[in-house]
Design a protein around this motif. Sequence first.
Motif, PDB file in Angstrom:
ATOM      1  N   ALA A   1      39.992  16.129  49.778  1.00 52.60           N
ATOM      2  CA  ALA A   1      39.975  15.008  50.133  1.00 52.60           C
ATOM      3  C   ALA A   1      40.603  14.199  49.105  1.00 52.60           C
ATOM      4  CB  ALA A   1      38.254  14.614  49.908  1.00 52.60           C
ATOM      5  N   ILE A   2      40.526  14.770  47.576  1.00 53.63           N
ATOM      6  CA  ILE A   2      41.157  13.948  46.548  1.00 53.63           C
ATOM      7  C   ILE A   2      42.659  14.048  46.560  1.00 53.63           C
ATOM      8  CG2 ILE A   2      41.986  14.665  44.130  1.00 53.63           C
ATOM      9  CD1 ILE A   2      38.714  15.611  43.593  1.00 53.63           C
ATOM     10  N   PHE A   3      43.281  15.309  47.406  1.00 51.98           N
ATOM     11  CA  PHE A   3      44.615  15.136  47.605  1.00 51.98           C
ATOM     12  C   PHE A   3      44.987  14.319  48.662  1.00 51.98           C
ATOM     13  CE2 PHE A   3      44.503  18.677  44.764  1.00 51.98           C
ATOM     14  CZ  PHE A   3      45.946  18.979  44.379  1.00 51.98           C
ATOM     15  N   ALA A   4      44.106  14.090  49.605  1.00 54.64           N
ATOM     16  CA  ALA A   4      44.476  13.512  50.832  1.00 54.64           C
ATOM     17  C   ALA A   4      44.352  11.771  50.821  1.00 54.64           C
ATOM     18  CB  ALA A   4      43.536  13.669  52.077  1.00 54.64           C
ATOM     19  N   GLY A   5      43.096  11.729  49.913  1.00 59.78           N
ATOM     20  CA  GLY A   5      42.737  10.315  49.589  1.00 59.78           C
ATOM     21  C   GLY A   5      42.185   9.564  50.820  1.00 59.78           C
ATOM     22  N   GLY A   6      42.302   8.150  50.722  1.00 56.17           N
ATOM     23  CA  GLY A   6      41.994   7.387  51.670  1.00 56.17           C
ATOM     24  C   GLY A   6      40.440   7.426  52.607  1.00 56.17           C
ATOM     25  N   GLU A   7      40.270   7.567  53.724  1.00 53.25           N
ATOM     26  CA  GLU A   7      38.939   7.694  54.330  1.00 53.25           C
ATOM     27  C   GLU A   7      38.331   8.970  54.103  1.00 53.25           C
ATOM     28  OE1 GLU A   7      36.229   5.771  56.897  1.00 53.25           O
ATOM     29  OE2 GLU A   7      38.142   4.868  55.792  1.00 53.25           O
ATOM     30  N   ALA A   8      39.184   9.955  54.061  1.00 53.37           N
ATOM     31  CA  ALA A   8      38.547  11.338  53.784  1.00 53.37           C
ATOM     32  C   ALA A   8      38.044  11.311  52.231  1.00 53.37           C
ATOM     33  CB  ALA A   8      39.588  12.342  53.375  1.00 53.37           C
ATOM     34  N   LEU A   9      38.448  10.554  51.211  1.00 57.71           N
ATOM     35  CA  LEU A   9      37.779  10.681  49.952  1.00 57.71           C
ATOM     36  C   LEU A   9      36.742   9.459  49.896  1.00 57.71           C
ATOM     37  CD1 LEU A   9      37.980  11.526  46.986  1.00 57.71           C
ATOM     38  CD2 LEU A   9      39.547   9.522  46.558  1.00 57.71           C
ATOM     39  N   SER A  10      36.520   8.640  50.508  1.00 56.03           N
ATOM     40  CA  SER A  10      35.288   7.674  50.698  1.00 56.03           C
ATOM     41  C   SER A  10      34.275   8.461  51.651  1.00 56.03           C
ATOM     42  CB  SER A  10      35.841   6.500  51.669  1.00 56.03           C
ATOM     43  OG  SER A  10      35.835   6.599  52.960  1.00 56.03           O
ATOM     44  N   GLN A  11      34.493   9.587  52.300  1.00 64.09           N
ATOM     45  CA  GLN A  11      33.477  10.318  53.153  1.00 64.09           C
ATOM     46  C   GLN A  11      33.039  11.502  52.213  1.00 64.09           C
ATOM     47  OE1 GLN A  11      34.442  10.676  56.979  1.00 64.09           O
ATOM     48  NE2 GLN A  11      34.870   8.283  57.483  1.00 64.09           N
ATOM     49  N   VAL A  12      33.708  11.803  51.394  1.00 63.50           N
ATOM     50  CA  VAL A  12      33.645  13.299  50.805  1.00 63.50           C
ATOM     51  C   VAL A  12      32.324  13.565  50.315  1.00 63.50           C
ATOM     52  CG1 VAL A  12      34.232  12.870  48.451  1.00 63.50           C
ATOM     53  CG2 VAL A  12      34.718  15.121  49.456  1.00 63.50           C
ATOM     54  N   TRP A  13      31.255  12.571  49.954  1.00 61.30           N
ATOM     55  CA  TRP A  13      30.245  12.669  49.464  1.00 61.30           C
ATOM     56  C   TRP A  13      29.183  13.500  50.398  1.00 61.30           C
ATOM     57  CZ3 TRP A  13      25.564  10.589  51.931  1.00 61.30           C
ATOM     58  CH2 TRP A  13      25.891   9.668  52.899  1.00 61.30           C
ATOM     59  N   ILE A  14      29.415  12.986  51.722  1.00 63.96           N
ATOM     60  CA  ILE A  14      28.827  13.566  52.888  1.00 63.96           C
ATOM     61  C   ILE A  14      28.833  15.168  52.705  1.00 63.96           C
ATOM     62  CG2 ILE A  14      28.495  13.830  55.607  1.00 63.96           C
ATOM     63  CD1 ILE A  14      29.671  11.011  55.548  1.00 63.96           C
ATOM     64  N   PHE A  15      30.026  15.562  52.531  1.00 65.63           N
ATOM     65  CA  PHE A  15      30.501  17.009  52.675  1.00 65.63           C
ATOM     66  C   PHE A  15      30.351  17.781  51.324  1.00 65.63           C
ATOM     67  CE2 PHE A  15      33.159  14.559  55.507  1.00 65.63           C
ATOM     68  CZ  PHE A  15      32.494  14.942  56.629  1.00 65.63           C
ATOM     69  N   ILE A  16      29.690  17.184  50.361  1.00 64.08           N
ATOM     70  CA  ILE A  16      29.191  17.853  49.306  1.00 64.08           C
ATOM     71  C   ILE A  16      27.757  17.839  49.187  1.00 64.08           C
ATOM     72  CG2 ILE A  16      28.891  17.320  46.497  1.00 64.08           C
ATOM     73  CD1 ILE A  16      31.630  16.128  46.592  1.00 64.08           C
ATOM     74  N   VAL A  17      27.140  16.646  49.313  1.00 66.12           N
ATOM     75  CA  VAL A  17      25.602  16.801  49.461  1.00 66.12           C
ATOM     76  C   VAL A  17      24.930  17.377  50.553  1.00 66.12           C
ATOM     77  CG1 VAL A  17      23.543  15.055  49.609  1.00 66.12           C
ATOM     78  CG2 VAL A  17      25.714  14.419  48.228  1.00 66.12           C
ATOM     79  N   ALA A  18      25.393  17.202  51.936  1.00 66.22           N
ATOM     80  CA  ALA A  18      24.836  17.738  52.893  1.00 66.22           C
ATOM     81  C   ALA A  18      24.870  19.412  52.893  1.00 66.22           C
ATOM     82  CB  ALA A  18      25.365  17.205  54.346  1.00 66.22           C
ATOM     83  N   PRO A  19      25.958  19.955  52.531  1.00 63.35           N
ATOM     84  CA  PRO A  19      26.110  21.358  52.498  1.00 63.35           C
ATOM     85  C   PRO A  19      25.324  21.935  51.442  1.00 63.35           C
ATOM     86  CG  PRO A  19      28.237  20.498  52.831  1.00 63.35           C
ATOM     87  CD  PRO A  19      27.279  19.344  52.559  1.00 63.35           C
TER      88      PRO A  19
END
Length: 223
Positions: free
Chosen positions: A188-206
């Motif tokens: 997400a950091i490397f891709a940026g954009g929408e992926a970075l704005s949503q990455v919190w979901i893929f940290i907290v939920a797992p």
Amino acid sequence: MESIKKYIAECIGTFVLVAFGCGTAVAVGCSSKAGCGYILTALAFGLVIVAMAYSIGNISGCHINPAVSIAMLIRKQLSVKDFVGYVVSQCIGAAIGCVVLGILFGFDCGFGANQIQAGWANGSVGGAFLAEVILTFVFVIAIIGVTSKTENTAVSGIVIGLTLALVHILGIALTGTSVNPARSLMPAIFAGGEALSQVWIFIVAPLIGGALADVVYTYLEKE
């Protein structure tokens, strides 16, 4: 020195996961409509776990995933110090994997970053969050269950790898399948954009899914 070796093993394992798992997603496409590419991506992630479990498993336990590490921390099979060391090492390995993908495919390749997938029912933040909790729960409870008995040692890597492939087969259409904060954060950091704005979901939920798996399994195994 022993801890350093474990951290290096976790770094290597997570590097391989991102380089080969996310790399396959980039190379063949992991859209739920892509057919063969969809299955190849799921298999790539699963096969990485099989390969790493039988190569670095005896060194670090082959967590290569903060959601697994937090479950082992709760089970008191990992110290707080090692938990921090594992997570940092996993993130470093994922970052190195992203650099390799950038060199191979270009730094605009998307890096297999997780995002809420359009076109599926209830494709929302809440739906994606719930999906990741459930997918991670299934993955981690399988890990805890198969590794809790020494007689399963010979097959544990295969079971865990197949379980990761299983959750990808469902999850790719929903979120691209994370179940792994390190695997999601760095792409997400490397891709940026929408992926970075949503990455919190893929940290907290797992992390929630991994912790929940331990709580449930602990309850189930009590006599």
